[in-house]
Design a protein around this motif. Structure first.
Motif, short mmCIF file in Angstrom:
data_model
loop_
_atom_site.label_atom_id
_atom_site.label_comp_id
_atom_site.label_asym_id
_atom_site.label_seq_id
_atom_site.Cartn_x
_atom_site.Cartn_y
_atom_site.Cartn_z
N GLN A 120 0.82 -1.21 0.00
CA GLN A 120 0.00 0.00 0.00
C GLN A 120 0.85 1.26 0.00
OE1 GLN A 120 -3.13 -0.46 -0.45
NE2 GLN A 120 -4.00 1.56 -0.23
N GLN A 121 1.94 1.25 0.76
CA GLN A 121 2.81 2.43 0.76
C GLN A 121 3.49 2.60 -0.59
OE1 GLN A 121 6.63 2.54 2.76
NE2 GLN A 121 6.21 4.57 3.55
N GLY A 122 3.92 1.48 -1.19
CA GLY A 122 4.53 1.57 -2.51
C GLY A 122 3.59 2.17 -3.54
N LEU A 123 2.33 1.74 -3.50
CA LEU A 123 1.34 2.27 -4.44
C LEU A 123 1.08 3.75 -4.18
CD1 LEU A 123 -0.75 1.94 -6.66
CD2 LEU A 123 -2.35 1.06 -4.95
N ASP A 124 0.96 4.12 -2.92
CA ASP A 124 0.70 5.52 -2.57
C ASP A 124 1.86 6.41 -2.99
OD1 ASP A 124 -1.00 7.51 -1.03
OD2 ASP A 124 0.89 7.69 0.05
N LEU A 125 3.09 5.95 -2.78
CA LEU A 125 4.26 6.73 -3.19
C LEU A 125 4.27 6.95 -4.69
CD1 LEU A 125 7.04 5.14 -0.94
CD2 LEU A 125 6.20 7.49 -0.81
N PHE A 126 3.92 5.91 -5.45
CA PHE A 126 3.87 6.07 -6.91
C PHE A 126 2.81 7.08 -7.32
CE2 PHE A 126 1.39 4.98 -10.66
CZ PHE A 126 2.32 5.25 -11.65
N VAL A 127 1.60 6.93 -6.79
CA VAL A 127 0.50 7.80 -7.20
C VAL A 127 0.82 9.25 -6.88
CG1 VAL A 127 -1.93 8.37 -6.79
CG2 VAL A 127 -1.23 5.97 -6.99
N ARG A 128 1.32 9.50 -5.68
CA ARG A 128 1.61 10.87 -5.28
C ARG A 128 2.79 11.47 -6.02
NH1 ARG A 128 2.40 10.17 0.88
NH2 ARG A 128 2.81 12.41 0.84
N SER A 129 3.71 10.62 -6.47
CA SER A 129 4.90 11.10 -7.16
C SER A 129 4.67 11.33 -8.66
CB SER A 129 6.06 10.11 -6.99
OG SER A 129 6.39 9.95 -5.64
N MET A 130 3.89 10.44 -9.30
CA MET A 130 3.84 10.42 -10.76
C MET A 130 2.51 10.89 -11.35
SD MET A 130 6.88 9.53 -11.22
CE MET A 130 6.81 9.48 -13.01
N LEU A 131 1.46 10.98 -10.53
CA LEU A 131 0.16 11.42 -11.04
C LEU A 131 -0.25 12.69 -10.31
CD1 LEU A 131 -1.69 7.97 -11.15
CD2 LEU A 131 -0.35 9.07 -12.96
N LYS A 132 -1.19 13.39 -10.89
CA LYS A 132 -1.69 14.60 -10.24
C LYS A 132 -3.22 14.53 -10.18
CE LYS A 132 -1.63 17.43 -14.48
NZ LYS A 132 -1.18 16.37 -15.39
N PRO A 133 -3.84 15.23 -9.22
CA PRO A 133 -5.29 15.20 -9.12
C PRO A 133 -5.96 15.54 -10.45
CG PRO A 133 -4.36 16.29 -7.21
CD PRO A 133 -3.22 16.05 -8.16
N GLY A 134 -6.94 14.74 -10.81
CA GLY A 134 -7.63 14.92 -12.08
C GLY A 134 -7.16 13.99 -13.17
N VAL A 184 10.02 9.22 -6.32
CA VAL A 184 9.57 8.44 -5.17
C VAL A 184 10.54 8.61 -4.00
CG1 VAL A 184 9.34 6.08 -4.30
CG2 VAL A 184 8.17 6.76 -6.39
N ILE A 185 11.83 8.59 -4.26
CA ILE A 185 12.82 8.73 -3.19
C ILE A 185 12.73 10.11 -2.54
CG2 ILE A 185 15.29 8.93 -2.74
CD1 ILE A 185 14.13 6.11 -2.82
#
Length: 479
Positions: A191-205, A344-345
């Motif tokens: 779950q943390q790995g997925l959250d780090l990816f989403v927050r790092s590589m995608l933006k709201p919308g 991510v880092i």
């Protein structure tokens, strides 16, 4: 001012709680009885010292607080007189059972709740293995007894090099993943790995595809970060990228569980995998491959990871030791392409600094010593027996259709469309069976009716008993 001190010899002799640590400061001069009375009364009223607790002997408490026994006796007598304590001849002085707590009418102090044991069939429960636990305890003790320097300073946000190298070697051999230690981040779970990816590589919308039905926690990770999700139906071949492109052409990412789709259990075919990789390359999009239980395959060799097929660097690979060992270990991993790794880092360093070096060191030794491989062999045998007992308990139940899973830690039971799975969940719980409703995992399409049942973490006997109880309940209801 007279400050608190403790007499270890007295504490060891009496084997009672050291209340002196709870009484902040007693005045060096003046009415010590009043100060001690007020301090203990506050502790009792606040619920810090619970009803029924025994007060230390007056002689011991006086020695700990470096005050006269007369002052302590007088304070205890006032507590008894005011109803905060009771004296029992030959036993001592105890906190009263019916003391009103401060603010109890508005904010009652609830007793500490014990963690409820999960019902047989509950998802996400790991099977304890005493041999593995004994070895892991030994390894942890060894690192505590002779700690190395890395435990005493802040570490690499990617995780320790030793564990990352060990994970990379394991993934290359067992899963066909293209990786080295430089492209691995140790996480506190998938779950943390997925959250780090989403927050790092995608933006709201931004838009993303997700399997339909899906893993609910993955859906939460995307939606919680403002990502627009499109459910793409899963058929016997897995997620169809052509269908996804028709539903949401501009998706920036897709989340899949190709080796063992959660919750339907199907494996994505090779042609679909290659088509999805080509879609991601052509559209500059990302594939998040969650390989959550690939180690548990009961017929034939494990399926090769999609990441190993990708030459364009568009696949983010997630895995975990929670299913393999135990969720309480809180260690997972992500294999990241270069562009993803940098972002991510940077985020990881701001939010979680670095993983636990102590747990990492013991896990590294566990894997390198061959103990994980031996654990997995034992675990697969246990899971096979548990799965078979679950199926035997459900066999013949009216309205239920099962397919024996060749991989994973859960069973899907499909229902007649006229039967609501949410109702059967309640029936199951009433007989001690912890199943989940398949319909609750739907995203965009009309929900399918079924039960998702875990068989990891429970004995074959417990699973058979719970499953048989559900079958009997269904016969009584004539479903």
């Amino acid at each position: 001012m007279v400050r608190i001190s403790s007499n270890p010899a007295i504490k060891e002799k009496t084997n009672l709680p050291d209340w002196s640590a709870l009484v902040p400061v007693l005045p060096g001069q003046g009415p010590r009885t009043q100060a001690l009375y007020e301090a203990i009364r506050r502790l009792i009223e606040a619920g810090t010292v619970p009803p029924g607790a025994k007060l230390p002997p007056t002689r011991d408490l006086a020695a700990r607080l470096r005050t006269s026994r007369i002052s302590v006796v007088a304070a205890f007598e006032r507590l008894v007189a005011d109803g905060f304590a009771t004296a029992r001849v030959g036993a001592g002085t105890f906190v009263s059972d019916d003391v009103p707590l401060i603010g109890s009418s508005a904010h009652p102090v609830a007793p500490a709740a014990k963690a409820a044991m999960p019902l047989p069939g509950t998802l996400g429960v790991a099977t304890a293995d005493e041999r593995t636990l004994k070895i892991f305890r030994t390894l942890l003790s060894r690192h505590l007894a002779r700690p190395t320097p890395e435990h005493f300073h802040y570490g690499d946000p990617r995780g320790g090099a030793g564990l990352r190298e060990t994970i990379a070697a394991y993934l290359r051999t067992a899963r066909g993943v293209r990786c080295d230690a430089e492209h691995i981040v140790v996480t506190t779970g998938t779950q943390q790995g997925l959250d780090l990816f989403v927050r790092s590589m995608l933006k709201p919308g931004d838009g993303a595809w997700i399997e339909d039905p899906c893993y609910p926690s993955a859906r939460a990770a995307f939606e919680g970060n403002g990502i627009r999700l499109q459910g793409v139906p899963v058929d016997a071949e897995g997620l169809d990228p052509e269908h996804g492109a028709a539903l949401m052409p501009g998706a920036r990412a897709v989340y899949v569980t190709p080796s063992h789709q959660f919750p339907l259990g199907v494996a994505m075919t090779m042609r679909r995998r290659l088509a999805l990789i080509e879609w991601a390359r052509r559209n500059d999009a990302w594939i998040v491959e969650d390989d959550y239980d690939s180690e548990f395959r009961y017929a034939g060799p494990p399926l090769t990871a999609m990441q190993g097929l990708d030459a364009s660097g568009r696949v983010v690979y997630l895995g975990t030791f929670s299913k393999v060992l135990l969720p309480g270990l809180r260690i997972g991993y992500a294999v990241l392409p270069d562009d993803v790794m940098k972002k991510v880092i940077a985020l990881r360093a701001r939010t979680d600094r670095f993983p636990s070096t102590l747990a990492e060191a013991a896990l590294t030794d566990l894997i390198r010593g061959g103990h994980l491989a031996a654990h997995l062999r034992r675990a697969r045998r246990k899971m096979t027996a548990a799965r078979d007992a679950l199926i035997a308990g459900l066999e013949g139940a009216r309205g239920l259709t099962m397919t024996v899973p060749e991989q994973g830690l859960h069973l899907l039971v499909e229902l007649d469309p006229s039967v609501r799975d949410t109702e059967l969940v309640e029936v199951a719980r009433s007989v001690g069976f912890g199943v989940r409703a398949l319909s609750a995992m739907a995203v965009s399409q009309p929900p399918r009716q079924g039960l998702v049942i875990g068989f990891s973490g429970f004995s074959p006997e417990a699973l058979f008993k719970a499953a048989n109880a559900l079958r009997s309940a269904l016969e009584r209801r004539q479903i």
